[in-house]
Design an enzyme around this catalytic site. Sequence first.
Site, PDB file in Angstrom:
ATOM      1  N   ASN A 241       4.555   2.631   9.940  1.00  0.00           N
ATOM      2  CA  ASN A 241       4.350   3.848   9.145  1.00  0.00           C
ATOM      3  C   ASN A 241       2.882   4.277   9.110  1.00  0.00           C
ATOM      4  O   ASN A 241       2.470   5.015   8.213  1.00  0.00           O
ATOM      5  CB  ASN A 241       4.911   3.658   7.722  1.00  0.00           C
TER       6      ASN A 241
ATOM      7  N   ARG B  88      -3.871   0.202  -1.372  1.00  0.00           N
ATOM      8  CA  ARG B  88      -3.208  -0.490  -2.472  1.00  0.00           C
ATOM      9  C   ARG B  88      -3.924  -0.139  -3.770  1.00  0.00           C
ATOM     10  O   ARG B  88      -5.158  -0.134  -3.821  1.00  0.00           O
ATOM     11  CB  ARG B  88      -3.235  -2.017  -2.276  1.00  0.00           C
TER      12      ARG B  88
ATOM     13  N   GLN C  79       3.850  -1.192  -9.811  1.00  0.00           N
ATOM     14  CA  GLN C  79       4.868  -0.273  -9.277  1.00  0.00           C
ATOM     15  C   GLN C  79       6.250  -0.755  -9.692  1.00  0.00           C
ATOM     16  O   GLN C  79       6.559  -1.927  -9.470  1.00  0.00           O
ATOM     17  CB  GLN C  79       4.748  -0.207  -7.750  1.00  0.00           C
TER      18      GLN C  79
ATOM     19  N   HIS D 296       4.759   6.090  -4.598  1.00  0.00           N
ATOM     20  CA  HIS D 296       4.460   5.429  -3.314  1.00  0.00           C
ATOM     21  C   HIS D 296       5.346   6.011  -2.191  1.00  0.00           C
ATOM     22  O   HIS D 296       6.414   5.485  -1.877  1.00  0.00           O
ATOM     23  CB  HIS D 296       4.718   3.925  -3.470  1.00  0.00           C
TER      24      HIS D 296
HETATM   25  P1  NAD Z   1      -4.642  -3.076   9.988  1.00  0.00           P
HETATM   26  O1  NAD Z   1      -4.460  -4.540   9.879  1.00  0.00           O
HETATM   27  O2  NAD Z   1      -4.366  -2.414  11.289  1.00  0.00           O
HETATM   28  O3  NAD Z   1      -6.143  -2.685   9.567  1.00  0.00           O
HETATM   29  C1  NAD Z   1      -6.752  -3.158   8.409  1.00  0.00           C
HETATM   30  C2  NAD Z   1      -8.266  -3.107   8.626  1.00  0.00           C
HETATM   31  O4  NAD Z   1      -8.897  -3.358   7.381  1.00  0.00           O
HETATM   32  C3  NAD Z   1      -8.750  -4.172   9.619  1.00  0.00           C
HETATM   33  O5  NAD Z   1      -9.580  -3.574  10.591  1.00  0.00           O
HETATM   34  C4  NAD Z   1      -9.538  -5.129   8.733  1.00  0.00           C
HETATM   35  O6  NAD Z   1     -10.620  -5.758   9.415  1.00  0.00           O
HETATM   36  C5  NAD Z   1     -10.033  -4.191   7.645  1.00  0.00           C
HETATM   37  N1  NAD Z   1     -10.436  -4.875   6.444  1.00  0.00           N
HETATM   38  C6  NAD Z   1      -9.873  -5.946   5.829  1.00  0.00           C
HETATM   39  N2  NAD Z   1     -10.592  -6.292   4.761  1.00  0.00           N
HETATM   40  C7  NAD Z   1     -11.623  -5.436   4.675  1.00  0.00           C
HETATM   41  C8  NAD Z   1     -12.701  -5.310   3.775  1.00  0.00           C
HETATM   42  N3  NAD Z   1     -12.895  -6.174   2.771  1.00  0.00           N
HETATM   43  N4  NAD Z   1     -13.570  -4.292   3.969  1.00  0.00           N
HETATM   44  C9  NAD Z   1     -13.419  -3.439   5.012  1.00  0.00           C
HETATM   45  N5  NAD Z   1     -12.426  -3.528   5.919  1.00  0.00           N
HETATM   46  C10 NAD Z   1     -11.531  -4.524   5.736  1.00  0.00           C
HETATM   47  O7  NAD Z   1      -3.749  -2.446   8.837  1.00  0.00           O
HETATM   48  P2  NAD Z   1      -3.203  -0.942   8.722  1.00  0.00           P
HETATM   49  O8  NAD Z   1      -1.922  -0.819   9.441  1.00  0.00           O
HETATM   50  O9  NAD Z   1      -4.308  -0.005   9.044  1.00  0.00           O
HETATM   51  O10 NAD Z   1      -2.857  -0.893   7.161  1.00  0.00           O
HETATM   52  C11 NAD Z   1      -3.881  -1.087   6.198  1.00  0.00           C
HETATM   53  C12 NAD Z   1      -3.288  -1.186   4.805  1.00  0.00           C
HETATM   54  O11 NAD Z   1      -2.744   0.076   4.419  1.00  0.00           O
HETATM   55  C13 NAD Z   1      -2.096  -2.150   4.673  1.00  0.00           C
HETATM   56  O12 NAD Z   1      -2.506  -3.483   4.534  1.00  0.00           O
HETATM   57  C14 NAD Z   1      -1.424  -1.629   3.430  1.00  0.00           C
HETATM   58  O13 NAD Z   1      -1.966  -2.220   2.277  1.00  0.00           O
HETATM   59  C15 NAD Z   1      -1.754  -0.146   3.436  1.00  0.00           C
HETATM   60  N6  NAD Z   1      -0.549   0.675   3.764  1.00  0.00           N
HETATM   61  C16 NAD Z   1      -0.094   1.543   2.823  1.00  0.00           C
HETATM   62  C17 NAD Z   1       1.050   2.286   3.081  1.00  0.00           C
HETATM   63  C18 NAD Z   1       1.588   3.277   2.078  1.00  0.00           C
HETATM   64  O14 NAD Z   1       2.747   3.665   2.164  1.00  0.00           O
HETATM   65  N7  NAD Z   1       0.791   3.731   1.136  1.00  0.00           N
HETATM   66  C19 NAD Z   1       1.739   2.132   4.293  1.00  0.00           C
HETATM   67  C20 NAD Z   1       1.202   1.269   5.250  1.00  0.00           C
HETATM   68  C21 NAD Z   1       0.072   0.522   4.959  1.00  0.00           C
END
Ligand code: NAD
Length: 395
Positions: free
Chosen positions: A152, A291, A320, A344
Amino acid sequence: TLLTPAVAVTAVTAIAVPTRSVASLRTFATTTPKKAKIMAILYKGGKAAEEEPRLLGTVENKLGLSDWLKQQGHEFIVTDDKEGPGSVFQKEIHDTDILITTPFHPGYLTADLFKKAKKLKLCVTAGVGSDHIDLNAANEHNVTVAEVTDSNTSSVAEHVVMSILLLIRNYTPAHEQIVGGEWDVAPVARLSFDLEDKVVGTIGAGRIGRKVLKRLQPFGCKELLYFDYAEMSKADSEALSVRRVEKIEDMVAQCDVVTINCPLHEQTLGLFNEELLSKMKKGAYLVNTARGAICVAEDVQKALESGQLSGYAGDVWNIQPAPKDHPWRSMRNPLGGGNGMVPHISGTSLDAQLRYASGTRDIIKRHLEGSLQEPANLIVENGEYATKAYGSRKN
Ligand code: NAD
């Protein structure tokens, strides 16, 4: 209390991966029985789900897995009842082999519940983001955690760009005027800007962060920035015209808009607190679809109400479903706008639901067959973090 984040992440101090010998791993049953007990915690869809079968992520439509699992003789329990010791989730977890949860209605699998879940071998997140599972406890109990990576990320990236635009253009109060029978341009236009020539920065430049940056290219922003402990390749940063800033305080101080796109873990819990918010440019915008608990709810409220932030938008909440009196529902900037909150929904468009439902099926199929999982889907496996995205650990 109302604003205590109901997340499963472990204490802020527990940054290092727990050190343990292989012998200390509490390996429960190592294989899933031919007739497994599978439990899914999903949200209730009611009439909408009965009328729209593509709402797959609901209790009613069961991720489209029900017939498939039952034909194989597995027991499949689906519930939305997830809070407290009397809930179906907590009562049934003791002999569950495979647990399916979703970030949209998170079943919080805490360290305590892991102790009760004696048969658990696999947790599947139908979506992206497994912070509602205590990942250190999953490692300790040798339970695999997998999610449907990338299912997603485009959906969220689109929502981020929409949220940036609706905040910066002051869309919501303008729309509310129209619905309320009014017509008064000046009070809305006094806080309405162009995205062109503004500085936008992302916290986290993984799949979603990069998709956001890519989608921002045509807007002619003054500069695009990112903060992430994982550095992009030169080729990627050039392709996205983005510059890395090594300190988060330095990045937020330069941005007109900050978008949060990193997972929730020990190092990001409460990251956007009063102190970091005070380092942002006065009147900047913050979009958080990552989050809710990455931001301190009351501190965001105060920053918006004082005008330190002109707007805050997102779809994720520290609890949530969010309680009726959660401040993020009603907070406003001093001019009466700046709230772009929704439930959400960003990662649960019908297109996304199809992808994460079929990805969930694939993960379970591989597990039941004993075949290897897609590496990108693995969050923890064999007592170790399989991803580098949940904190800058040295593993
Ligand atoms: P991903 O694993 O591809 O990318 C996450 C990035 O965040 C990585 O590059 C990582 O190095 C970086 N990161 C981790 N800790 C960090 C920090 N302290 N400071 C800076 N960067 C940091 O993940 P993604 O697919 O891009 O998803 C990211 C997040 O988005 C998910 O973990 C989830 O919590 C959230 N998400 C939300 C929804 C929604 O419906 N709202 C849907 C999908 C994902």
